[in-house]
Motif scaffolding. Structure first.
Motif, PDB file in Angstrom:
ATOM      1  N   THR A  77       0.838  -1.199   0.000  1.00  0.00           N
ATOM      2  CA  THR A  77       0.000   0.000   0.000  1.00  0.00           C
ATOM      3  C   THR A  77       0.873   1.250   0.000  1.00  0.00           C
ATOM      4  OG1 THR A  77      -0.114   0.094   2.423  1.00  0.00           O
ATOM      5  CG2 THR A  77      -1.819  -1.188   1.273  1.00  0.00           C
ATOM      6  N   PHE A  78       0.254   2.386  -0.214  1.00  0.00           N
ATOM      7  CA  PHE A  78       0.975   3.649  -0.122  1.00  0.00           C
ATOM      8  C   PHE A  78       0.127   4.654   0.637  1.00  0.00           C
ATOM      9  CE2 PHE A  78      -1.366   3.783  -4.129  1.00  0.00           C
ATOM     10  CZ  PHE A  78      -2.014   5.015  -4.052  1.00  0.00           C
ATOM     11  N   ASP A  79       0.798   5.616   1.225  1.00  0.00           N
ATOM     12  CA  ASP A  79       0.155   6.666   2.006  1.00  0.00           C
ATOM     13  C   ASP A  79       0.458   7.996   1.328  1.00  0.00           C
ATOM     14  OD1 ASP A  79      -0.656   8.602   3.801  1.00  0.00           O
ATOM     15  OD2 ASP A  79       0.341   7.714   5.534  1.00  0.00           O
ATOM     16  N   PRO A  80      -0.510   8.585   0.617  1.00  0.00           N
ATOM     17  CA  PRO A  80      -0.249   9.844  -0.096  1.00  0.00           C
ATOM     18  C   PRO A  80       0.319  10.936   0.796  1.00  0.00           C
ATOM     19  CG  PRO A  80      -2.381   8.946  -0.731  1.00  0.00           C
ATOM     20  CD  PRO A  80      -1.893   8.117   0.418  1.00  0.00           C
ATOM     21  N   ALA A  81      -0.204  11.050   2.005  1.00  0.00           N
ATOM     22  CA  ALA A  81       0.282  12.099   2.914  1.00  0.00           C
ATOM     23  C   ALA A  81       1.737  11.884   3.275  1.00  0.00           C
ATOM     24  CB  ALA A  81      -0.577  12.129   4.181  1.00  0.00           C
ATOM     25  N   ALA A  82       2.119  10.625   3.486  1.00  0.00           N
ATOM     26  CA  ALA A  82       3.509  10.325   3.842  1.00  0.00           C
ATOM     27  C   ALA A  82       4.438  10.551   2.657  1.00  0.00           C
ATOM     28  CB  ALA A  82       3.615   8.878   4.331  1.00  0.00           C
ATOM     29  N   ILE A  83       3.961  10.230   1.459  1.00  0.00           N
ATOM     30  CA  ILE A  83       4.760  10.469   0.253  1.00  0.00           C
ATOM     31  C   ILE A  83       5.024  11.964   0.086  1.00  0.00           C
ATOM     32  CG2 ILE A  83       4.716  10.396  -2.277  1.00  0.00           C
ATOM     33  CD1 ILE A  83       3.215   7.729  -2.049  1.00  0.00           C
ATOM     34  N   VAL A  84       3.979  12.759   0.245  1.00  0.00           N
ATOM     35  CA  VAL A  84       4.115  14.213   0.130  1.00  0.00           C
ATOM     36  C   VAL A  84       5.022  14.755   1.234  1.00  0.00           C
ATOM     37  CG1 VAL A  84       2.891  16.409   0.296  1.00  0.00           C
ATOM     38  CG2 VAL A  84       1.938  14.552  -1.079  1.00  0.00           C
ATOM     39  N   LYS A  85       4.855  14.234   2.454  1.00  0.00           N
ATOM     40  CA  LYS A  85       5.672  14.701   3.585  1.00  0.00           C
ATOM     41  C   LYS A  85       7.148  14.444   3.323  1.00  0.00           C
ATOM     42  CE  LYS A  85       6.281  14.207   8.588  1.00  0.00           C
ATOM     43  NZ  LYS A  85       5.830  13.497   9.814  1.00  0.00           N
ATOM     44  N   ARG A  86       7.470  13.279   2.775  1.00  0.00           N
ATOM     45  CA  ARG A  86       8.869  12.988   2.460  1.00  0.00           C
ATOM     46  C   ARG A  86       9.391  13.961   1.410  1.00  0.00           C
ATOM     47  NH1 ARG A  86      11.684  10.336  -1.556  1.00  0.00           N
ATOM     48  NH2 ARG A  86      13.738   9.609  -0.863  1.00  0.00           N
ATOM     49  N   SER A  87       8.594  14.201   0.382  1.00  0.00           N
ATOM     50  CA  SER A  87       8.994  15.122  -0.679  1.00  0.00           C
ATOM     51  C   SER A  87       9.255  16.517  -0.129  1.00  0.00           C
ATOM     52  CB  SER A  87       7.896  15.169  -1.744  1.00  0.00           C
ATOM     53  OG  SER A  87       8.140  16.184  -2.677  1.00  0.00           O
ATOM     54  N   ARG A  88       8.360  17.003   0.711  1.00  0.00           N
ATOM     55  CA  ARG A  88       8.534  18.337   1.286  1.00  0.00           C
ATOM     56  C   ARG A  88       9.754  18.392   2.208  1.00  0.00           C
ATOM     57  NH1 ARG A  88       7.332  20.698  -2.258  1.00  0.00           N
ATOM     58  NH2 ARG A  88       7.742  22.542  -1.010  1.00  0.00           N
ATOM     59  N   GLY A  89      10.029  17.274   2.894  1.00  0.00           N
ATOM     60  CA  GLY A  89      11.190  17.217   3.777  1.00  0.00           C
ATOM     61  C   GLY A  89      12.496  17.315   3.008  1.00  0.00           C
ATOM     62  N   VAL A  90      12.536  16.675   1.834  1.00  0.00           N
ATOM     63  CA  VAL A  90      13.720  16.760   0.983  1.00  0.00           C
ATOM     64  C   VAL A  90      13.959  18.205   0.563  1.00  0.00           C
ATOM     65  CG1 VAL A  90      14.655  16.129  -1.273  1.00  0.00           C
ATOM     66  CG2 VAL A  90      13.559  14.387   0.146  1.00  0.00           C
ATOM     67  N   SER A  91      12.875  18.890   0.162  1.00  0.00           N
ATOM     68  CA  SER A  91      13.004  20.290  -0.242  1.00  0.00           C
ATOM     69  C   SER A  91      13.461  21.167   0.914  1.00  0.00           C
ATOM     70  CB  SER A  91      11.663  20.800  -0.781  1.00  0.00           C
ATOM     71  OG  SER A  91      11.407  20.264  -2.054  1.00  0.00           O
ATOM     72  N   ALA A  92      12.886  20.929   2.097  1.00  0.00           N
ATOM     73  CA  ALA A  92      13.240  21.745   3.259  1.00  0.00           C
ATOM     74  C   ALA A  92      14.721  21.607   3.598  1.00  0.00           C
ATOM     75  CB  ALA A  92      12.385  21.345   4.457  1.00  0.00           C
ATOM     76  N   GLN A  93      15.234  20.386   3.490  1.00  0.00           N
ATOM     77  CA  GLN A  93      16.652  20.159   3.780  1.00  0.00           C
ATOM     78  C   GLN A  93      17.546  20.949   2.829  1.00  0.00           C
ATOM     79  OE1 GLN A  93      17.747  16.011   3.942  1.00  0.00           O
ATOM     80  NE2 GLN A  93      19.929  16.439   3.741  1.00  0.00           N
ATOM     81  N   LEU A  94      17.204  20.918   1.545  1.00  0.00           N
ATOM     82  CA  LEU A  94      18.013  21.620   0.562  1.00  0.00           C
ATOM     83  C   LEU A  94      17.830  23.129   0.649  1.00  0.00           C
ATOM     84  CD1 LEU A  94      17.573  19.184  -2.430  1.00  0.00           C
ATOM     85  CD2 LEU A  94      19.622  19.538  -1.060  1.00  0.00           C
TER      86      LEU A  94
END
Length: 479
Positions: A77-94
């Motif tokens: 399964t996948f969790d859309p909210a978790a996928i988006v959260k990971r993506s936003r976290g990558v951006s925040a780090q950079l």
């Protein structure tokens, strides 16, 4: 009034790289930013989309684990909210990393919206809340609203999604890449308007996660800037995955429902039909952010929504420069970075070579990946070249078969008279990492002889690059 050698308006990849290079050359430098360090690419474009696509790729492999002799208990399964959260976290780090680089290189960050009031002067006002985006507080240590002077002003304000009349994005039912990156819930069906890199990447992402996807493209082929042979292979793969593709077709009307859209589409023969979907993604290109900068008042020449420059970022007004998306195509982050470096090196008097746009690689991170540099086969023939064309399929490469990625092609195009490499076009696994080898070869003016005598490691995907060159000259080994 603070005074600088160089002020750069916009902190996207073009802007912040330009600022660092300017500082390295000894210029007192400042950068003005209204929303977020790193610009669209880092925060809402290149980087977060790759994070989303990586999640989709892992999901794809997990659901096909049996193909690799593996078993996964239970349903994947996948969790859309978790996928988006990971993506936003990558951006925040950079994003934080760009702030560190500015501090390290002693580049002042001015937070706000800039206007060039006159040659040599920039007025910065407090940032207004961008449409459909949250207000972002200024990072610590930044300067604020005020009037600043600079001998040289470089516009690096990037671009925004193009909106078609009557089909303007509304943030709910009609999305741009902003909304497509942070879906509150996963749509079951989508119409994607436009099959360039942005449209195809989102089509690939959502289709991998199970959405029904229809791509509508007004031109005769998907990925219109790519070589026709590569485009045809890409289309076949997309359709095999269940993506419906309609070329030579345009969206003429969109009717909004309570939680869906009905699109009227028309092909080049005048045939019409309707498509109903949960959401429509508008990916019909971008337009430069040239408004409200004072450019028109200063007489800076613009054309087709972009600032007109020479090959070194100079506009028709002395002391005003433009680089990146705002300076026109190709609208790619790596083009912006290199263009900015050339611009400040020219200001320094280092006499750099003007950018050769023919040697800028393009990459699309869909499944399968597509990458290219230089002339397509059709363009090379249009320009009068007699060509030698080499091809090598992934199915004949040991590493590709071992990876479970046997579908793809490496295509090379040479000038038959001189052996000059005119273009390279790839489709398949990891080709966005392979393309740089051909870029280096073109920049070094390498001919087929040097490429054929280069030793490529085994077993690697890169061997296909070698074999494609050999094929162009009748010396291919493994097919």
């Amino acid at each position: 009034m603070s005074s600088y050698d160089i002020i750069i308006i916009g902190s996207g990849p073009g802007g912040y790289v330009t600022a660092i290079r300017a500082a390295q050359l000894g210029f007192k430098t400042a950068i003005v930013e209204r929303e977020h360090l790193g610009g669209i690419c880092l925060n809402w474009g290149c980087i977060p989309t790759k994070a989303l696509l990586r999640s989709a790729e892992i999901y794809h492999y997990a659901t096909h684990a049996k193909d690799y002799g593996l078993g996964i208990e239970g349903k994947v399964t996948f969790d859309p909210a978790a996928i988006v959260k990971r993506s936003r976290g990558v951006s925040a780090q950079l994003n934080g990393g760009v702030g560190f680089l500015m501090k390290k290189n002693k580049v002042d960050v001015i937070w706000g919206e800039a206007t060039i009031s006159k040659v040599g002067e920039v007025v910065v006002a407090a940032t207004k809340k961008p449409a459909m985006q949250p207000q972002i507080p200024p990072p610590k240590g930044t300067l604020g609203a005020g009037t600043y002077q600079a001998k040289h002003i470089i516009v690096a304000t990037g671009a925004r999604p193009r909106a078609l009349p009557g089909i303007e994005p509304d943030g709910k039912l009609i999305w741009t890449y902003f909304e497509a990156m942070v879906p509150p819930e996963m749509p079951k069906s989508l119409v994607v308007m436009g099959s360039g890199a942005i449209g195809i990447e989102f089509a690939s992402f959502y289709r991998t996660l199970g959405a029904e996807v229809t791509v509508v493209e007004v031109l005769p082929q998907v990925l219109p800037v790519e070589d026709a042979e590569i485009s045809a292979l890409a289309r076949k793969r997309f359709e095999k995955q269940g993506v419906k593709i309609m070329t030579s077709t345009k969206v003429t009307k969109v009717e909004k429902g309570a939680n869906d859209v009905t699109c009227t589409v028309e092909d080049d023969k005048g045939n019409k039909q309707t498509l109903k979907a949960d959401r429509l993604i508008s990916a019909v290109g971008v337009v430069g952010n040239i408004e409200n900068l004072g450019l028109e008042k200063l007489g800076v020449k613009t054309e087709r929504g972009c600032v007109v420059t020479d090959g070194l970022g100079r506009t028709n007004v002395a002391g005003i420069y433009a680089i990146g998306d705002v300076a026109g195509p190709p609208m790619l982050a790596h083009k912006a970075e290199h263009e900015g470096a050339l611009c400040v090196e020219a200001i320094k008097g280092l006499n750099p070579h003007a950018m050769d746009k023919n040697m800028i690689p393009g990459c699309t991170y869909c499944n399968p990946q597509v990458a290219s540099v230089g002339l397509t086969e059709a363009k090379a023939k249009e320009q009068g070249f007699q060509v030698k064309v080499g091809r090598f399929p992934f199915i004949a490469n040991g590493k590709a078969i071992a990876l479970g990625e046997p579908e793809g092609l490496v295509k090379t195009i040479f000038d038959a008279k001189t052996g000059k490499l005119l273009g390279a076009h790839l489709i398949g696994a990891e080709v966005t990492e392979l393309i740089q080898g051909f870029v280096i070869a073109m920049n070094c003016e390498t001919t087929e002889e040097e490429l054929m005598h280069s030793v490529f490691p085994h077993p690697t995907l890169s061997e296909m690059m070698h074999e494609s060159v050999l094929d162009a000259y009748g010396r291919v080994i493994h097919t």
